[in-house]
Design a protein around this motif. Structure first.
Motif, short mmCIF file in Angstrom:
data_model
loop_
_atom_site.label_atom_id
_atom_site.label_comp_id
_atom_site.label_asym_id
_atom_site.label_seq_id
_atom_site.Cartn_x
_atom_site.Cartn_y
_atom_site.Cartn_z
N GLN A 187 0.82 -1.21 0.00
CA GLN A 187 0.00 0.00 0.00
C GLN A 187 0.86 1.26 0.00
N LYS A 188 2.16 1.10 0.29
CA LYS A 188 3.09 2.23 0.37
C LYS A 188 3.94 2.36 -0.89
N ILE A 189 4.40 1.22 -1.43
CA ILE A 189 5.34 1.23 -2.56
C ILE A 189 4.80 0.38 -3.69
N LEU A 190 4.67 0.99 -4.86
CA LEU A 190 4.29 0.28 -6.08
C LEU A 190 5.56 0.04 -6.89
N PHE A 191 5.88 -1.23 -7.12
CA PHE A 191 7.09 -1.62 -7.84
C PHE A 191 6.72 -1.92 -9.28
N MET A 192 7.34 -1.22 -10.22
CA MET A 192 7.00 -1.35 -11.63
C MET A 192 8.21 -1.74 -12.47
N LYS A 193 7.92 -2.40 -13.61
CA LYS A 193 8.96 -2.76 -14.56
C LYS A 193 8.70 -2.05 -15.88
N TYR A 194 9.76 -1.47 -16.43
CA TYR A 194 9.66 -0.71 -17.68
C TYR A 194 9.07 -1.57 -18.80
N GLU A 195 9.50 -2.83 -18.87
CA GLU A 195 9.04 -3.72 -19.94
C GLU A 195 7.54 -3.94 -19.87
N GLU A 196 6.98 -4.04 -18.67
CA GLU A 196 5.54 -4.22 -18.53
C GLU A 196 4.79 -2.95 -18.90
N LEU A 197 5.38 -1.81 -18.61
CA LEU A 197 4.77 -0.54 -19.00
C LEU A 197 4.75 -0.41 -20.52
N LYS A 198 5.79 -0.93 -21.18
CA LYS A 198 5.83 -0.89 -22.64
C LYS A 198 4.85 -1.88 -23.27
N SER A 199 4.75 -3.08 -22.71
CA SER A 199 3.93 -4.12 -23.33
C SER A 199 2.45 -3.98 -23.00
N ASP A 200 2.14 -3.38 -21.85
CA ASP A 200 0.74 -3.22 -21.43
C ASP A 200 0.54 -1.83 -20.84
N PRO A 201 0.69 -0.78 -21.66
CA PRO A 201 0.62 0.58 -21.10
C PRO A 201 -0.72 0.89 -20.44
N LYS A 202 -1.82 0.45 -21.03
CA LYS A 202 -3.12 0.75 -20.43
C LYS A 202 -3.26 0.11 -19.06
N GLY A 203 -2.90 -1.16 -18.97
CA GLY A 203 -3.03 -1.86 -17.71
C GLY A 203 -2.11 -1.29 -16.64
N GLN A 204 -0.87 -0.98 -17.01
CA GLN A 204 0.09 -0.48 -16.04
C GLN A 204 -0.21 0.94 -15.60
N VAL A 205 -0.63 1.79 -16.53
CA VAL A 205 -0.98 3.16 -16.15
C VAL A 205 -2.25 3.17 -15.29
N SER A 206 -3.17 2.28 -15.59
CA SER A 206 -4.36 2.16 -14.75
C SER A 206 -3.99 1.71 -13.34
N LYS A 207 -2.98 0.84 -13.25
CA LYS A 207 -2.51 0.38 -11.93
C LYS A 207 -1.91 1.53 -11.13
N ILE A 208 -1.13 2.39 -11.82
CA ILE A 208 -0.57 3.56 -11.14
C ILE A 208 -1.69 4.47 -10.65
N ALA A 209 -2.68 4.69 -11.52
CA ALA A 209 -3.80 5.57 -11.16
C ALA A 209 -4.55 5.04 -9.94
N GLU A 210 -4.79 3.74 -9.90
CA GLU A 210 -5.47 3.14 -8.74
C GLU A 210 -4.62 3.31 -7.49
N PHE A 211 -3.33 3.06 -7.62
CA PHE A 211 -2.42 3.17 -6.48
C PHE A 211 -2.41 4.58 -5.90
N LEU A 212 -2.47 5.56 -6.79
CA LEU A 212 -2.44 6.96 -6.35
C LEU A 212 -3.80 7.49 -5.92
N GLY A 213 -4.81 6.64 -6.01
CA GLY A 213 -6.15 7.06 -5.60
C GLY A 213 -6.85 7.93 -6.62
N ARG A 214 -6.44 7.81 -7.89
CA ARG A 214 -7.06 8.58 -8.97
C ARG A 214 -7.46 7.65 -10.11
#
Length: 290
Positions: A187-214
């Protein structure tokens, strides 16, 4: 909930210059001295500023910290997070000191202030395939320190990277620290991989948005953020083609190919196997695969 012991922050040494003189020092890229402190290698200015930060910085519960070692997708994450931080938010007043803060650091977790670790602030950490990180780092420092010259020997850069002697290195320990903390405090730290952001940008950006409460209301909002922050568009913005983010770092040097697997054009099979072996020892033991 605290993510570290409630120890008093370390005092600021009376003589930071004396501290630097006592630290191990190496000249890298035939251009810059870096110092080993707290198990990592830093430019001297970062040792001084980090000592001050650990003692004096006060995090806020609504702070967002973007963390990474160098050349792992930092610039893209900054753009995406800035867009997301404004998502569903009122216009930001840059002169309002109480406004939510979006901050970035290359510092390893061990030297972050207890204020950051113990607050309800959030950290988004991004990392990247080890071999692509090395090549991106090598190209980046060639552009800074050897413009219009032959590139720095890849063999020497490789040896430094594998031994951890580079700015904010060792890479492996930097990544593992944040990985372990993210497993303990998701709940404090979201760990991301560049390759996953490249291969699934919608899913990964949505994950960041959820994590940030937006969270996004619909797919169109995701598409708008991805268009605004696409690497091609960012690279061609005038602000990123001229000017400097720091005195000696041109904005244009922050953008190169952004490709996955470019390391194959530079590393020998022997180099590949050596890094793979280090990854098995340093990362896979913790369930981390890059």
């Amino acid at each position: 909930m605290s993510t570290s012991s409630n120890l008093s922050p370390p005092p600021i040494p009376d003589d930071v210059e004396k501290l630097l003189n006592d630290l191990p020092k190496v000249r890298v890229w035939d251009a810059k001295d870096i110092y080993q402190w707290e198990g990592f290698w830093f430019p001297p200015a970062f040792v001084k500023s980090t000592i001050t930060l650990r003692s004096r910085f006060q995090a806020r519960d609504d702070d967002i910290f973007l963390a990474s070692t160098i050349k792992t997708g930092t610039t893209w994450l900054k753009a995406l997070s800035h867009s997301l931080s404004l998502h569903h938010a009122p216009p930001v007043d840059i002169y309002d000191a109480s406004a939510p803060r979006l901050l970035h650091t290359h510092l390893p977790y061990v030297v972050l202030s207890n204020s950051i670790k113990n607050s309800a602030s959030k950290i988004v950490y991004i990392t990247r395939n080890t071999k692509d990180t090395l090549i991106s780092m090598w190209q980046f420092f060639n552009s800074l320190y050897r413009p219009n010259q032959d590139p720095f020997p890849i063999e020497k850069a490789f040896d430094w990277f594998c031994s951890g002697v580079h700015q904010f290195g060792p890479f492996f320990e930097h990544v593992v620290e944040y990985w372990q903390e993210s497993q303990k405090w998701p709940q404090k730290i979201l760990f991301m991989k560049y390759e996953e952001l490249k291969s699934d940008p919608k899913g990964q950006v949505s994950k960041i948005a959820e994590f940030l409460g937006r969270p996004f209301a619909d797919e169109n909002e995701v598409d708008a953020v991805l268009w605004r922050c696409s690497l091609g568009r960012l690279k061609n913005l005038e602000v990123n083609k001229s000017g400097n983010i720091l005195n000696d770092v041109p904005n244009k040097s922050l953008f190169r190919k952004g490709e996955v697997g470019d390391w194959k054009n530079y590393l020998t099979p022997e180099m590949e196997e050596q890094i793979n072996q280090i990854c098995r020892i340093k990362l896979e033991h913790f369930g981390l695969f890059l």
